[in-house]
Write an enzyme that holds these catalytic residues in place. Structure first.
Site, PDB file in Angstrom:
ATOM      1  N   GLY A 353     -20.704 -28.881 -52.282  1.00  0.00           N
ATOM      2  CA  GLY A 353     -23.204 -28.727 -52.142  1.00  0.00           C
ATOM      3  C   GLY A 353     -23.655 -28.589 -53.261  1.00  0.00           C
ATOM      4  O   GLY A 353     -23.143 -27.716 -53.950  1.00  0.00           O
ATOM      5  N   THR A 354     -24.946 -28.927 -54.010  1.00  0.00           N
ATOM      6  CA  THR A 354     -26.031 -29.230 -54.653  1.00  0.00           C
ATOM      7  C   THR A 354     -27.596 -29.108 -54.367  1.00  0.00           C
ATOM      8  O   THR A 354     -27.722 -29.826 -53.426  1.00  0.00           O
ATOM      9  CB  THR A 354     -25.631 -30.015 -55.906  1.00  0.00           C
ATOM     10  OG1 THR A 354     -23.943 -30.135 -56.261  1.00  0.00           O
ATOM     11  CG2 THR A 354     -26.731 -30.721 -56.679  1.00  0.00           C
ATOM     12  N   VAL A 355     -27.935 -28.304 -55.131  1.00  0.00           N
ATOM     13  CA  VAL A 355     -29.370 -28.513 -55.183  1.00  0.00           C
ATOM     14  C   VAL A 355     -30.411 -29.763 -55.946  1.00  0.00           C
ATOM     15  O   VAL A 355     -29.801 -28.826 -57.469  1.00  0.00           O
ATOM     16  CB  VAL A 355     -30.279 -27.284 -55.336  1.00  0.00           C
ATOM     17  CG1 VAL A 355     -29.676 -26.147 -53.697  1.00  0.00           C
ATOM     18  CG2 VAL A 355     -30.199 -25.856 -56.357  1.00  0.00           C
ATOM     19  N   SER A 372     -25.317 -26.023 -58.963  1.00  0.00           N
ATOM     20  CA  SER A 372     -24.343 -27.193 -57.988  1.00  0.00           C
ATOM     21  C   SER A 372     -22.820 -25.782 -57.861  1.00  0.00           C
ATOM     22  O   SER A 372     -22.451 -25.450 -59.112  1.00  0.00           O
ATOM     23  CB  SER A 372     -23.942 -28.079 -57.683  1.00  0.00           C
ATOM     24  OG  SER A 372     -23.197 -28.720 -57.378  1.00  0.00           O
ATOM     25  N   MET A 435     -28.918 -35.198 -55.029  1.00  0.00           N
ATOM     26  CA  MET A 435     -27.569 -34.332 -54.784  1.00  0.00           C
ATOM     27  C   MET A 435     -26.485 -34.367 -53.462  1.00  0.00           C
ATOM     28  O   MET A 435     -27.231 -35.710 -52.735  1.00  0.00           O
ATOM     29  CB  MET A 435     -27.700 -32.633 -54.757  1.00  0.00           C
ATOM     30  CG  MET A 435     -29.091 -32.924 -53.533  1.00  0.00           C
ATOM     31  SD  MET A 435     -30.330 -30.694 -53.356  1.00  0.00           S
ATOM     32  CE  MET A 435     -31.106 -30.867 -52.003  1.00  0.00           C
TER      33      MET A 435
END
Length: 535
Positions: A353-355, A372, A435
């Site tokens: 899961g990442t921004v 992330s 991402m």
């Protein structure tokens, strides 16, 4: 009024955004507002990126947090700089230690896949080298959001709910603080519900006051150490205390008259560069959309199997980055692309899961930044009373001692998170990123080819239906991917799988700068809660 915040029966349309004095694009509108607020207070693009990143750790904990890793590419004063803030494995993390705990491969969740988090150190390093405003001022908006609360957005809720069910499967006391912090009501918060975390606010305040050292040497490090000792984990305060992010020279390839830049390994940006390099070797195919799409998929597959086989710490890589990006090797790999889909195998360049967020200011400075937890909330491990959720980046390590990415103490693992940047003739064009775990290099290939070959604006490039290679000849496509293209690809031997959701196809942001006028043009991801704010 009752409604479903995840139900949209009609297609929507978003225009590209334009600005002259600055721009911030993130996956959360509130975080974009924080970055814009910093710009309007006299901060530069670096300040805005740090403030937005800290805010995202609060408003999108489903993808990142204080315990994340981070990478950045910064264009400032006419030069490109790279920052690798991915942390190493603990000194006690050996293949034997993991196997002794009953694991044949690295677990995805729990204490063992946690490596040293790099995000707080990244914020501090960027601020010290390039920032204009005081570091504490940059984290103040994130502290306020955590303390006062904010309304949870629809996609964040969706990912939060998935994490709740994932971690509910574990009967382990080490996971209890996650539920105490992020599911105190016995469920994930709903869209529009207010959520706050005083522990998160306190931790951010300590990081702000000490320029990150509280996390690595002070009170927060002590709490992390104590929790890992109590529950049988491997991470220790000594591992945190010795960590420093690394300034690196970005690597690049040439594509359609532009230079595309990525962070070098242990990041996976080289995969995108290899794929684009193969496509550049093959040349244009005219106006045949099926042949164009087929080539892009095949080049990405061939690059990906190379990356999965070879990428690890740069000094430990055999072959070298230079060998993997060499023109003759990419031409050799491109020569494998024919009329039909292939089951890809890695090459051997030694023998032959990442921004994500992007910022820009009126002085021409620009930042490509990614942060992330890896898989959603990450390891599922939260340090009690701190709001610190820890990444599970170590899950990418191999327990095969002969593998390039074999687990070893103090080693950094293969990393999926990659910020991208475009230049032309030595001038900045702008930051871009997509991402989403192993989707990221594929997303980079898709938005770059859309902008530079298909000539789409940043928003249109992000709106394009996406595909995702998963293994062999299997390619997943989004629900709205055109049927005629899916059928044509199937006739070429691709195994096309249409998914019912878009969440696994990445979430990107793009900002481009016109060198003549200085005007900024940006786009934000339609697959998430994103916003691009111009000034």
């Amino acid at each position: 009024m009752q409604h479903d915040a995840l139900y949209y029966p009609s297609p929507s349309r978003r225009m590209a955004a334009f600005g002259t004095r600055g721009m911030v694009a993130t996956s959360q509108p509130v975080a974009a507002q924080v970055g814009m607020q910093i710009l309007q207070q006299g901060g530069n693009a670096v300040d805005a990126a740090i403030a937005s990143a800290a805010a995202l750790s609060v408003v999108e904990p489903t993808s990142n947090g204080i315990g994340s890793d981070a990478f950045a590419i910064v264009w400032i004063d006419g030069k490109l700089h790279g920052l690798n803030a991915s942390g190493p494995a603990p000194q006690a993390a050996t293949i034997e230690a993991v196997k002794a705990r009953g694991h044949a491969s690295m677990p995805l969740h729990g204490l063992l896949p946690v490596t040293v988090p790099g995000a707080p150190a990244a914020w501090a390093a960027l601020s010290e080298r390039f920032g204009k405003l005081p570091f504490a001022d940059l984290l103040a908006p994130a502290v306020a959001l955590a303390e006062q609360g904010y309304a949870v957005t629809p996609v964040a809720h969706q990912m939060w709910n998935e994490a709740f069910h994932t971690y509910s499967a574990y009967d382990d006391a080490a996971f209890k603080p996650w539920f105490d912090t992020f599911a105190a009501e016995g469920r994930a918060p709903k869209p529009g519900e207010r959520w706050s975390s005083t522990g998160h606010a306190s931790s951010l305040r300590a990081i702000a006051e000490t320029k990150g050292r509280a996390f690595y040497e002070g009170e927060l490090a002590d709490k992390i150490d104590a929790f890992f000792r109590e529950h049988g984990g491997l991470l220790r305060k000594a591992d945190l205390a010795t960590f420093q992010p690394e300034w690196v020279e970005p690597i690049s390839t040439r594509y359609h008259g532009h230079d595309i830049w990525e962070i070098p390994p242990n990041g996976s940006g080289m995969i995108a560069l290899q794929a684009l390099g193969m496509l550049e070797q093959m040349g244009a195919v005219g106006r045949d959309p099926v042949e164009t799409l087929h080539r892009r998929i095949e080049a990405t597959k061939l690059a990906y199997v190379d990356g999965l086989n070879y990428i690890t710490e740069r000094d430990a890589m055999k072959p070298s980055v230079e060998q993997m990006l060499a023109g003759d090797y990419l031409a050799q790999r491109a020569g494998l692309i024919g009329e039909k889909a292939v089951d890809p195998v890695h090459g051997n360049p030694i023998m032959g899961g990442t921004v994500y967020l992007a910022t820009a200011d009126g002085e021409g400075n620009m930042v490509s930044f990614i942060q992330s937890n890896f898989h959603g909330f990450g390891s599922g491990i939260v340090i009690p009373g701190t709001g610190i959720s820890l990444q599970n980046r170590g899950a990418s390590f191999s327990l095969d001692a002969d593998h390039a990415n074999a687990l070893a103490p103090g080693k950094r693992t293969y990393h999926t998170i990659i910020p991208g940047f475009i230049t032309r003739d030595g001038q900045a064009v702008g930051p871009f990123g997509v991402m989403g775990g192993y989707m990221q290099p594929q997303g980079h290939v898709q938005v770059i080819t859309a902008m530079l070959e298909d000539r789409l604006n940043p928003q249109a490039a992000l709106d394009m239906p996406r595909w995702k290679w998963t293994k062999g000849k299997t390619v997943e496509v989004e629900p709205h991917f055109p049927d005629h293209l899916a059928q044509a690809l199937a006739r070429r031997g691709h195994h096309i799988v249409k998914l019912a959701d878009t969440i696994s196809f990445g979430r990107g942001q793009i900002i481009l700068r016109d060198p003549a006028s200085g005007v900024l043009c940006g786009g934000t991801e339609p697959r998430t809660d994103g916003a691009v704010l111009p000034w």
